[in-house]
Design a protein around this motif. Structure first.
Motif, PDB file in Angstrom:
ATOM      1  N   GLY A  47      46.052  36.937  45.981  1.00 23.93           N
ATOM      2  CA  GLY A  47      45.222  35.750  46.009  1.00 23.93           C
ATOM      3  C   GLY A  47      44.100  35.811  47.025  1.00 23.93           C
ATOM      4  N   ARG A  48      43.952  36.930  47.714  1.00 26.14           N
ATOM      5  CA  ARG A  48      42.837  37.075  48.648  1.00 26.14           C
ATOM      6  C   ARG A  48      41.555  37.341  47.867  1.00 26.14           C
ATOM      7  N   TYR A  49      40.429  36.965  48.441  1.00 25.06           N
ATOM      8  CA  TYR A  49      39.158  37.039  47.735  1.00 25.06           C
ATOM      9  C   TYR A  49      38.116  37.743  48.596  1.00 25.06           C
ATOM     10  N   LEU A  86      37.703  37.789  38.521  1.00 31.53           N
ATOM     11  CA  LEU A  86      38.501  38.880  37.967  1.00 31.53           C
ATOM     12  C   LEU A  86      39.543  39.294  38.986  1.00 31.53           C
ATOM     13  N   ARG A  87      40.787  39.435  38.534  1.00 30.29           N
ATOM     14  CA  ARG A  87      41.852  39.914  39.422  1.00 30.29           C
ATOM     15  C   ARG A  87      41.851  41.442  39.433  1.00 30.29           C
ATOM     16  N   VAL A 119      43.421  29.516  37.241  1.00 35.53           N
ATOM     17  CA  VAL A 119      43.458  30.142  35.914  1.00 35.53           C
ATOM     18  C   VAL A 119      44.051  31.544  35.988  1.00 35.53           C
ATOM     19  N   LEU A 120      43.680  32.321  36.997  1.00 37.43           N
ATOM     20  CA  LEU A 120      44.230  33.671  37.125  1.00 37.43           C
ATOM     21  C   LEU A 120      45.743  33.625  37.355  1.00 37.43           C
ATOM     22  N   ASN A 121      46.229  32.658  38.106  1.00 41.73           N
ATOM     23  CA  ASN A 121      47.674  32.538  38.301  1.00 41.73           C
ATOM     24  C   ASN A 121      48.377  32.163  36.999  1.00 41.73           C
ATOM     25  N   TRP A 122      47.715  31.350  36.183  1.00 36.99           N
ATOM     26  CA  TRP A 122      48.273  31.041  34.860  1.00 36.99           C
ATOM     27  C   TRP A 122      48.331  32.297  33.997  1.00 36.99           C
ATOM     28  N   HIS A 123      47.326  33.150  34.088  1.00 36.03           N
ATOM     29  CA  HIS A 123      47.330  34.386  33.305  1.00 36.03           C
ATOM     30  C   HIS A 123      48.616  35.177  33.518  1.00 36.03           C
ATOM     31  N   ARG A 124      49.100  35.198  34.736  1.00 36.27           N
ATOM     32  CA  ARG A 124      50.276  36.006  35.056  1.00 36.27           C
ATOM     33  C   ARG A 124      51.515  35.586  34.285  1.00 36.27           C
ATOM     34  N   THR A 125      51.639  34.314  34.010  1.00 30.74           N
ATOM     35  CA  THR A 125      52.880  33.798  33.427  1.00 30.74           C
ATOM     36  C   THR A 125      52.739  33.383  31.975  1.00 30.74           C
ATOM     37  N   ALA A 126      51.593  33.642  31.374  1.00 31.52           N
ATOM     38  CA  ALA A 126      51.371  33.176  29.998  1.00 31.52           C
ATOM     39  C   ALA A 126      50.911  34.314  29.092  1.00 31.52           C
TER      40      ALA A 126
END
Length: 305
Positions: A47-49, A86-87, A119-126
């Protein structure tokens, strides 16, 4: 019944004035057309940017990543150019940590970061269908997952949670310390909303479960996205009785105490924030990124001084 005080300013992550351009998300050709001049915020797995030397967001030209939107990129909105996130696995320094560095960001950048993380955190679990486990396609600029066989759609999820200043209607406020926090670190109570429960019911239940106090007159004050991983914090005040015994029922809190307004004001005046070098401070408050700090500040300063 109106609230007894107001937030002095919107919470840090709620101040952005962004054009999320949801219609652009749904136009694949428009997304491709805007990519060559777009900018991309890189965020690592923790989660660092990416940041500049001054601590603001460090963007990379989208064209450096490819001729069109890359897999997994999230469209954040439009401004002078399109913005994406982008992750990535690794980030070149310097980097920022959202819980400790986001307060240095301008309002719009803080909002873009919160959106990107959510949104990126949602990507991980969906990644897969909740019905049959089939892999889902990522479409609409990263804002929608679709089953290629059935067309069934999954949207980003936000988990509502209440966070509340419990006070006695006068000069005392109830703050808690989670079991995993260092001594002297205190904050407001909070908890997730359960199915079939109103926000006001959740306020009363959570305070009773965590501290054994029965509260009344919950009043809404404001909200803030909290993308850790994907919550929406809904701020309330509620009234409790300090003469009731404190009972830490669910084990989440290691300590709960009623503080006098003067103790809170002293901590605010000294900037005794979590992690600050203040070994003699009796009370350490959450940092400015959290709505908890805004709730505590609003209550404390409503009493004068």
């Amino acid at each position: 019944m109106p609230a007894s005080f107001e937030l002095f300013e919107p919470p840090l992550l709620s101040r952005a004035d962004l054009d999320r351009a949801d219609l652009v998300r749904k136009d694949p050709q428009r997304l491709i057309a805007g990519w060559p001049t777009a900018r991309v915020l890189l965020i690592d797995q923790r989660g660092r940017y990416a940041v500049t030397d001054g601590g603001t967001l460090r963007w990379v030209p989208a064209a450096d990543l490819g001729p069109e939107p890359v897999a997994g990129a999230v469209f954040l909105g439009v401004g002078q150019v399109d913005s994406w996130a982008l992750r990535v696995d690794d980030l070149a320094p310097p980097v920022g940590e959202p819980r400790t560095g986001a307060h240095r960001l301008p309002a719009d950048e803080a909002g873009l970061l919160a959106t990107a993380l959510g949104v990126l955190n949602w990507h991980r679990t969906a990644k897969f269908s909740p019905v049959d486990g089939r892999p889902l396609d990522l479409v609409q600029g990263g804002w929608l997952r679709r089953d290629p066989a059935t067309g069934a759609e999954e949207y980003p999820r936000t988990d509502p949670a209440v966070i509340m200043v419990v006070h006695d209607g006068a000069d005392r406020v109830l703050l808690g310390r989670q079991t995993v926090w260092p001594d002297r670190w205190f904050s407001t109570l909070a908890g997730f909303v359960e199915p079939g429960e109103s926000l006001e019911q959740c306020v009363r239940r959570e305070v009773l479960e965590e501290a054994g106090i029965r509260v009344h007159s919950p009043q809404y004050l404001g909200s803030q996205p909290w993308p850790f991983p994907r919550s929406l914090m809904l701020g309330f005040e509620a009234i409790g009785d300090p003469s009731e015994p404190l009972v830490l029922r669910d084990g989440e809190l290691g300590e709960a105490r009623w503080f006098h307004r003067e103790e809170v004001l002293d901590a605010l005046a000294r900037d005794d924030d979590w992690g600050a070098d203040a070994p003699d401070a009796p009370l350490m408050l959450p940092g400015s990124i959290s709505i908890a700090r805004g709730l505590i500040t609003g209550w404390a300063r409503a009493g004068g001084r």
